[in-house]
Design a protein around this motif. Sequence first.
Motif, short mmCIF file in Angstrom:
data_model
loop_
_atom_site.label_atom_id
_atom_site.label_comp_id
_atom_site.label_asym_id
_atom_site.label_seq_id
_atom_site.Cartn_x
_atom_site.Cartn_y
_atom_site.Cartn_z
N ASP A 217 4.31 -26.58 45.96
CA ASP A 217 3.40 -27.55 46.57
C ASP A 217 2.11 -27.60 45.74
OD1 ASP A 217 2.10 -29.11 48.73
OD2 ASP A 217 0.92 -27.28 48.98
N PRO A 218 1.68 -28.78 45.26
CA PRO A 218 0.50 -28.84 44.38
C PRO A 218 -0.76 -28.21 45.00
CG PRO A 218 1.67 -30.92 44.34
CD PRO A 218 2.31 -30.10 45.41
N PHE A 219 -1.02 -28.51 46.27
CA PHE A 219 -2.21 -28.02 46.96
C PHE A 219 -2.14 -26.49 47.13
CE2 PHE A 219 -4.74 -27.39 50.91
CZ PHE A 219 -5.94 -27.97 50.51
N GLY A 220 -1.00 -26.00 47.63
CA GLY A 220 -0.83 -24.57 47.85
C GLY A 220 -0.81 -23.78 46.56
N ASN A 221 -0.14 -24.31 45.55
CA ASN A 221 -0.07 -23.66 44.24
C ASN A 221 -1.47 -23.49 43.65
OD1 ASN A 221 1.49 -22.81 41.75
ND2 ASN A 221 0.41 -24.59 40.94
N ALA A 222 -2.26 -24.54 43.73
CA ALA A 222 -3.63 -24.49 43.20
C ALA A 222 -4.49 -23.50 43.98
CB ALA A 222 -4.26 -25.89 43.24
N TYR A 223 -4.30 -23.46 45.30
CA TYR A 223 -5.09 -22.54 46.14
C TYR A 223 -4.74 -21.09 45.83
CZ TYR A 223 -7.33 -20.42 50.18
OH TYR A 223 -8.12 -19.64 50.99
N ASN A 224 -3.46 -20.79 45.72
CA ASN A 224 -3.04 -19.43 45.39
C ASN A 224 -3.57 -19.01 44.02
OD1 ASN A 224 -0.83 -17.96 47.29
ND2 ASN A 224 -0.71 -20.18 47.55
N ALA A 225 -3.50 -19.92 43.05
CA ALA A 225 -4.04 -19.61 41.72
C ALA A 225 -5.53 -19.32 41.77
CB ALA A 225 -3.75 -20.77 40.76
N ALA A 226 -6.26 -20.10 42.59
CA ALA A 226 -7.71 -19.91 42.73
C ALA A 226 -8.03 -18.56 43.39
CB ALA A 226 -8.32 -21.05 43.53
N VAL A 227 -7.35 -18.26 44.49
CA VAL A 227 -7.62 -17.02 45.24
C VAL A 227 -7.26 -15.79 44.40
CG1 VAL A 227 -6.96 -15.63 47.25
CG2 VAL A 227 -7.36 -18.09 47.50
N ILE A 228 -6.06 -15.80 43.82
CA ILE A 228 -5.58 -14.62 43.09
C ILE A 228 -6.32 -14.47 41.77
CG2 ILE A 228 -3.56 -13.51 42.05
CD1 ILE A 228 -1.93 -15.10 44.29
N GLY A 229 -6.62 -15.59 41.11
CA GLY A 229 -7.39 -15.52 39.86
C GLY A 229 -8.78 -14.95 40.09
N ASP A 230 -9.44 -15.41 41.13
CA ASP A 230 -10.76 -14.88 41.50
C ASP A 230 -10.66 -13.39 41.83
OD1 ASP A 230 -13.60 -15.09 42.78
OD2 ASP A 230 -12.33 -14.43 44.46
N ALA A 231 -9.62 -13.02 42.59
CA ALA A 231 -9.43 -11.62 42.98
C ALA A 231 -9.27 -10.72 41.75
CB ALA A 231 -8.22 -11.49 43.90
N ARG A 232 -8.49 -11.18 40.76
CA ARG A 232 -8.26 -10.33 39.59
C ARG A 232 -9.52 -10.18 38.74
NH1 ARG A 232 -5.09 -10.04 42.79
NH2 ARG A 232 -2.85 -9.67 42.60
N GLU A 233 -10.39 -11.18 38.75
CA GLU A 233 -11.69 -11.00 38.09
C GLU A 233 -12.48 -9.90 38.80
OE1 GLU A 233 -12.10 -15.61 36.44
OE2 GLU A 233 -13.37 -14.94 38.12
N PHE A 234 -12.43 -9.89 40.13
CA PHE A 234 -13.08 -8.82 40.89
C PHE A 234 -12.43 -7.47 40.62
CE2 PHE A 234 -15.21 -12.09 43.39
CZ PHE A 234 -16.39 -11.46 43.77
N ALA A 235 -11.10 -7.45 40.47
CA ALA A 235 -10.39 -6.19 40.19
C ALA A 235 -10.88 -5.59 38.88
CB ALA A 235 -8.88 -6.44 40.13
N ALA A 236 -10.93 -6.43 37.84
CA ALA A 236 -11.40 -5.95 36.53
C ALA A 236 -12.84 -5.46 36.60
CB ALA A 236 -11.25 -7.06 35.48
#
Length: 333
Positions: A217-236
């Motif tokens: 799903d374009p909307f869901g895919n983009a949201y998951n990428a945003a949430v998880i990408g942001d989270a991994r920046e916090f992880a690092a």
Amino acid sequence: MSDTTTKDWTKTWTSAAAAIHGALAYTDKSHYSLVDVMGITGHAFRINIDPIRIDVAGPTMFPGGYLIRRNLCNLGFISSLSDTEKPFSPEKVEKVMALIQQSVDRGVPAISFDLFIPEFGLIYGYDDDKQLFYAKDVSKEGTVTYTDFVESRNMLWVTTIHESLPHSKYETLRMALDMIVDHARGREWQHIFQGKYVIGLAGYEAWIACMERREADPFGNAYNAAVIGDAREFAAQFLRELVVRWNGTNVIERTVRKMASEAAAHYERTAVAFAELRGMFPFPQGGRPDEPEQAERAVRLLRIAQEAETSGVEVLEKLLGFMKAYWSEQWIH
């Protein structure tokens, strides 16, 4: 690199961690930054994927009572929970209202869900005369009537901070690593979500398979990428800060510094792959995950992220094993 030089470390796409951090500001642990909270609660390391279409609900579909209370335990708090499901008896409603009001009276907001949108937020005030709660989430700040709070949701979900306990930094990190590794390895208790979502490292395979079927799903895919990408920046960032803060005066401190540095490099690579994914699939527009060239590129990036994060988890697993072994030795002697 993911652009961490201009990143605002006081904001995150993970609303559960944002709500916890917001509540902590009114406790004796207000010194914890959002980076600390994202790391210690494990939210910086989470991935929760709907395998059918990468649905937008994925990042918040977890057993909130169990997870948020465990998050608060890691941070050194005893908490109270209401996760009452419909139909609500008058006695249950009264108890939930009292739980919220008692927390507000103690000066600490109550953590709740779906106040204005389906994300975590805070109830920080109430007015019995007007029958209103004062609340805030990522979408807005405003009021919720008592009637609306009870009648417009299927679950009266509230967690409140009850008591603060002293934790050493060693115990805090050990508990955080325990939670991070449990999630990554798919051992986290899923309750009603069992079989519906794929968590941890296995989430990458579910995401890749959906991309290969061209069913994201374009909307869901983009949201998951945003949430998880942001989270991994916090992880690092969380891991980089451990390297700086742990001073190396004993074998535990030196081991934490060395392994956190190794793990940070892996999570930085994960964050870089997600930064590119987020560019391809911006939220909320979504991009074209069904377009073959885009989907194939996304699969390559997800594999890079998966490989880097797998290496990162292996390092954190070793660090957790070391800390557990050291503690066992101390107890024996």
